[in-house]
Each structure stands twice: as structure tokens, then as C-alpha cells.
Design an enzyme around this catalytic site. Structure first.
Site, PDB file in Angstrom:
ATOM      1  N   TYR A  90       0.652  -1.274  -0.098  1.00  0.00           N
ATOM      2  CA  TYR A  90      -0.136   0.047  -0.197  1.00  0.00           C
ATOM      3  C   TYR A  90       0.902   1.359  -0.086  1.00  0.00           C
ATOM      4  O   TYR A  90       1.459   1.567   1.090  1.00  0.00           O
ATOM      5  CB  TYR A  90      -1.110   0.157   1.330  1.00  0.00           C
ATOM      6  CG  TYR A  90      -1.998   1.086   1.300  1.00  0.00           C
ATOM      7  CD1 TYR A  90      -2.244   2.045   0.459  1.00  0.00           C
ATOM      8  CD2 TYR A  90      -2.651   1.171   2.485  1.00  0.00           C
ATOM      9  CE1 TYR A  90      -2.977   3.035   0.614  1.00  0.00           C
ATOM     10  CE2 TYR A  90      -3.598   2.091   2.706  1.00  0.00           C
ATOM     11  CZ  TYR A  90      -3.777   3.159   1.530  1.00  0.00           C
ATOM     12  OH  TYR A  90      -4.786   4.254   1.866  1.00  0.00           O
ATOM     13  N   LYS A  96      -1.263  -1.529  -4.046  1.00  0.00           N
ATOM     14  CA  LYS A  96      -2.455  -0.365  -4.088  1.00  0.00           C
ATOM     15  C   LYS A  96      -1.685   0.683  -4.168  1.00  0.00           C
ATOM     16  O   LYS A  96      -1.080   1.268  -3.274  1.00  0.00           O
ATOM     17  CB  LYS A  96      -3.228  -0.746  -2.983  1.00  0.00           C
ATOM     18  CG  LYS A  96      -4.253   0.634  -2.820  1.00  0.00           C
ATOM     19  CD  LYS A  96      -5.187   0.392  -1.541  1.00  0.00           C
ATOM     20  CE  LYS A  96      -6.146   1.710  -1.442  1.00  0.00           C
ATOM     21  NZ  LYS A  96      -6.747   2.033  -0.067  1.00  0.00           N
TER      22      LYS A  96
END
Length: 300
Positions: free
Chosen positions: A134, A162
Site C-alpha cells: 500500500y 495498491k
């Protein structure tokens, strides 16, 4: 695992006294699953993990696993300021049934890229579970850059990233240089660009409000490759996404938008405060308008 589809980082319903409202949260989970999302993220920032104790977070993982009961995969948000707690959360996530982990850099400590890579490797060794990186330097203060990716991208459990930096050039770089790590849309206002560059998934806060439409948007772009209709979806979503990203009241907007769709979400936890009546009116206006336009798109 392969990260493919819409994964909703679900909000957490709270009672007025601040405790988790599990009966209301069951309805939040059911709405997502019934809408056809491909998976759920439990313990993300949209779920206000940063305002929960360790005991509450682990209890929420266990409840989610038992209630979801295999209907869709669920991903554990395991981030924490204390790195050793992250390794503990990683181990617990596997024990409690998670299909994977969403992992950002520990905030505030500002590790180097090599130090951050070693952090990811320790998480991997603690859990031996799929890892979704992330990258959100706006929250963590550090970038998951080239040096970092060279050290972790080939690990078998690093399955996706992500990307939430907001830098469109990162989309190109990740798609072209690191195809072994599946690209996941993380910036709500750049989703069409992610899909155009081959992203197979979207960790989608907007799905807390419009789960069916987010699934349809994904199907339109990723499965049907219809980017003309995809552009229509994006144009309809943009006012809502811009409000989420730029209002400074991200969680409050998500929760109020979900309330407008009939869910009980309760208050936000400190240090966040409730929105003003003026901002609520603005959120209601953009959500209502988008609801009408999305319904029309679905019937095309």
C-alpha cells in the site's frame, strides 16, 4: 491469491458510546457481499483502525471471518506505528482466516527504502500470507520506490500494490517495470487511468456508498474493455471521488454517504469530528446526483 475485482475497505459502525456496533456492521458487510464485490478489507483507514485498540482490531478480524463465512475473501489491514505490532497482527491475520494483508509503511518513523523492504520481509516471514503493498506517501511520509520494489517485488507472497500516491507516472512505471506485482487502483480519482493501464483490482472506498456501481464500472473496463462507457462511469463518479479525496473529511464523507444509502454507521472516532451541516448538505447533493446518473448508466 490473485487480487482481482472490487475490494471494499469497509467502514466500521460505531454506537453513540463509541463501541463497535456489530449488528449494524453485519448489515454493512451483507450490503457489500450482496452487491457482488469480490472481497472486503477489514482494518483499513476507512475502517478507522488507527482509533482502535489492538484487542478491538483482533476482535473485528475474528468477527469478520466468522460472519463473512467464506462468502468472499477478506484482507486484513495490519498497519501500526509500532513495527513489532505489525508482525504480531500479520501472524494473527493468518490464524484468524484472512486471505491476505494490506501493508503500508509504518507512519512517522520514515524508514529508508531498504529498511522498509526489510519490514515487508519480516511481515512475510511472520505470516506466509499474500501481501498487498500500500503505497501512500501522503499518509506514511515515505515512498515505496524503485530501490524498495527491487528488493521485494519478486517475493512470491507480494501479489499486488495498491498505488495511492496520486502520481499518474507511478501507474505507468508499475505497469511497465513490475508486471509481476499486480497493479491495484488506490487513488479514487484516477481509477480509469489504472484500468487503462491494466489494473485488475480496485481497493475502493467509494464502494461503501455505491457497491453495485463500482462492480459495474470494474466489469465495464476490465472484463468488457469498454472504455467509452467506462469514461461515462468515471465522469459520474468524479464529483463524489473529488469530495472524498479533497474535502479533508474522508471518513466522515464515506460514513455519511453510506448513511444516505440506508446503513447505520454511527459517529467517527476521535480525533476526527463530525461534519458541519453545510458539508453534509454538499455530500448529500453529490451523492444524490450520482445515484440518479449511475442508475441511468446501469440501464443503458
Amino acid at each position: 491469491m490473485k487480487l482481482k475485482g472490487i475490494y471494499t475497505p469497509v467502514l466500521t459502525s460505531f454506537k453513540e458510546d463509541g463501541t463497535i456496533d456489530y449488528p449494524a456492521w453485519e448489515k454493512v458487510l451483507d450490503k457489500q457481499i450482496n452487491a457482488g464485490v469480490h472481497g472486503i478489507v477489514v482494518g483499513g483507514s476507512t475502517g478507522e483502525f488507527y482509533a482502535m485498540s489492538k484487542a478491538e482490531r483482533l476482535e473485528q478480524f475474528k468477527f469478520a471471518n466468522d460472519y463473512i463465512a467464506g462468502r468472499v475473501p477478506w484482507i486484513a489491514g495490519i498497519n501500526d506505528v509500532i513495527a513489532t505490532e505489525v508482525y504480531s497482527f500479520a501472524k494473527s491475520a493468518k490464524e484468524l482466516g484472512a486471505s491476505g494483508m494490506l501493508v503500508a509503511a509504518p507512519p512517522y518513523s520514515l524508514p529508508s527504502e531498504e529498511e522498509l523492504a526489510q519490514h515487508i520481509i519480516r511481515i512475510d516471514e511472520a505470516a506466509d500470507l499474500a501481501i498487498i503493498l500500500y503505497n501512500y506517501p501522503g499518509r506514511t511520509g515515505v515512498e515505496m520506490g524503485t530501490e524498495f520494489l527491487e528488493l521485494v517485488a519478486d517475493r512470491k507472497n507480494v501479489v499486488a500494490i495498491k498505488e495511492s500516491s496520486g502520481d499518474v507516472n507511478r501507474i505507468h512505471e508499475l505497469a511497465l517495470k513490475y508486471p509481476q506485482v499486480s497493479l491495484c487502483a488506490g487513488a479514487e480519482d484516477q481509477v480509469l487511468e489504472f484500468f487503462a493501464w491494466g489494473a485488475q483490482s480496485w481497493v475502493c472506498a467509494c464502494a461503501n456508498i455505491f457497491p453495485e456501481a463500482c462492480v459495474s464500472f470494474y466489469q465495464t473496463c476490465v472484463e468488457e474493455k469498454d472504455f467509452v462507457k467506462g469514461q461515462k462511469y468515471m465522469a459520474t463518479f468524479m464529483p463524489v471521488m473529488e469530495f472524498l479525496e479533497q474535502s479533508g473529511k474522508f471518513v466522515q464523507c464515506v460514513k455519511y454517504g453510506a448513511q444516505l444509502q440506508g446503513l447505520t454507521t454511527g459517529p467517527v472516532r476521535l480525533p476526527m469530528l463530525e461534519m458541519s451541516d453545510e458539508m453534509k448538505a454538499q455530500v448529500k447533493e453529490v451523492v444524490t446526483k450520482a445515484s440518479i446518473e449511475l442508475a441511468a448508466l446501469a440501464n443503458e
